[in-house]
Enzyme design. Structure first.
Site, PDB file in Angstrom:
ATOM      1  CB  CYS A 137       4.068 -16.380 -32.303  1.00 32.37           C
ATOM      2  SG  CYS A 137       4.873 -14.777 -32.568  1.00 32.37           S
ATOM      3  CG  HIS A 270       8.489 -17.564 -32.378  1.00 30.70           C
ATOM      4  ND1 HIS A 270       7.182 -17.518 -32.834  1.00 30.70           N
ATOM      5  CD2 HIS A 270       8.674 -18.849 -31.937  1.00 30.70           C
ATOM      6  CE1 HIS A 270       6.615 -18.702 -32.683  1.00 30.70           C
ATOM      7  NE2 HIS A 270       7.494 -19.515 -32.135  1.00 30.70           N
ATOM      8  CG  ASN A 290       7.514 -23.105 -30.825  1.00 28.27           C
ATOM      9  OD1 ASN A 290       6.913 -22.048 -30.990  1.00 28.27           O
ATOM     10  ND2 ASN A 290       8.459 -23.500 -31.650  1.00 28.27           N
TER      11      ASN A 290
END
Length: 324
Positions: A137, A270, A290
């Site tokens: 991520c 994240h 995202n």
């Protein structure tokens, strides 16, 4: 939006969010078919059903307690929260840092800017990507920011290579995790970034195949910002472009749509991209991109309420870079 349309929208959301825990076996069979799930044994299937049932109970509770957001059964619903975080996030502390980024303290009150702002409306945000089972991520959020920087500067959208960072970043750990500011620093150290088409994504760590002749973006400098007021993120967003931010993803796994007003803040795990902000029904919110594909959330995006440190959005220093 008129009152009739608003009612239809709200009613639709409520209806779609209604689940019955007693129907968990039926939902599970539908889930297996929809997401093409296969397990190695009946015992594994039973284990996954128990996790699914637990997640369903949490989804039902969230839908009852958070009136402005909807949660649903999705592709992660047979995974425990710990499994989902370990497989599909990737923010972690590297063993060393380069300390190339200048630290800036934003301690002045926020400016009187517009109530709403969204970089997508200016066509400065690339399409939603899917990191898959790879804890990268940090690379996706960092490069999402650089892609937007490129679009702002050159008025053209390009996709940069996350795989280059996974394979060639000597500070971060590829699919085993990394940090945002160290990714900017590594981009400076590597000398540039290649296109996704030149160095495609493989969802795994690999050997570095960097080709400086194919660089399309370079990072001249980077900054880390200590934000004293969450509202100040608005000014920063408008000034520097979409910003990679660190969050606690524990409560977004089963998100479907709406503004999250309840989001855990227990530990950052994240990285996502802050692209805009707006107000709906007197609730100010952030818009975040995202990297779990367009079949998750609002076509790959999610929204959280402002000024409550939702998901820990203000816990870590935010970073940005200047490209050339």
């Amino acid at each position: 939006m008129n009152k009739i349309m608003l009612c239809l929208l709200v009613c639709g959301v409520v209806h779609a969010a209604t689940y019955d825990l007693l129907k968990a076996p039926n939902y599970f069979e539908d889930f297996l078919h929809k997401f093409n799930k296969n397990y190695s044994s009946e015992s594994e299937k039973l284990h996954r059903f128990k996790i699914f049932q637990h997640n369903l109970e949490e989804i039902i509770n969230k839908n009852q307690n958070d009136s402005t957001a909807q949660y649903e059964i999705n592709k992660f619903s047979d995974l425990s929260k710990e499994e989902a975080i370990s497989k599909y996030t990737g923010l972690s502390l590297p063993h060393q840092t380069q300390n190339f980024c200048e630290v800036v303290i934003l301690d002045r009150p926020p400016d009187r800017g517009p109530l709403e702002f969204d970089w997508r409306q200016f066509n400065k945000v690339t399409s939603v990507k899917n990191q898959g089972v790879c804890g990268a991520c940090w690379a996706f959020a960092t490069l999402g920011s650089l892609e937007s920087q490129f679009a702002i500067k050159y008025n053209r959208l390009i996709n940069l290579s996350e795989q280059q960072f996974i394979d060639c970043d000597r500070v971060n750990a590829g699919c085993d995790g990394g940090l945002l500011h160290t990714a900017f620093e590594s981009a400076m150290e590597m000398g540039g970034v290649q296109m996704e088409s030149d160095y495609p994504y493989e969802t795994a760590n690999g050997q570095c195949r960097i080709n400086p002749n194919r660089f399309v973006v370079g990072v001249r400098s980077c900054r880390r910002y200590i934000v004293m007021f969450e509202e100040k993120l608005k000014d920063l967003l408008r000034a520097v472009g979409p910003i990679p931010v660190a969050i606690d993803a524990s409560d977004i796994v089963n998100y479907r749509r709406g503004i999250m007003r309840q989001c855990a803040n227990h530990g950052l795990n994240h990285a996502v991209l802050l692209v805009g902000y707006a107000v709906e029904n007197n609730i100010p919110y952030w818009i975040l991109k995202n990297t779990w594909g367009t079949d998750w959330g609002e076509d790959g995006y999610f929204r959280v309420q402002q000024n409550i440190n939702a998901c820990g959005i203000r816990n870590e220093l935010v970073s940005s870079a200047e490209i050339y």
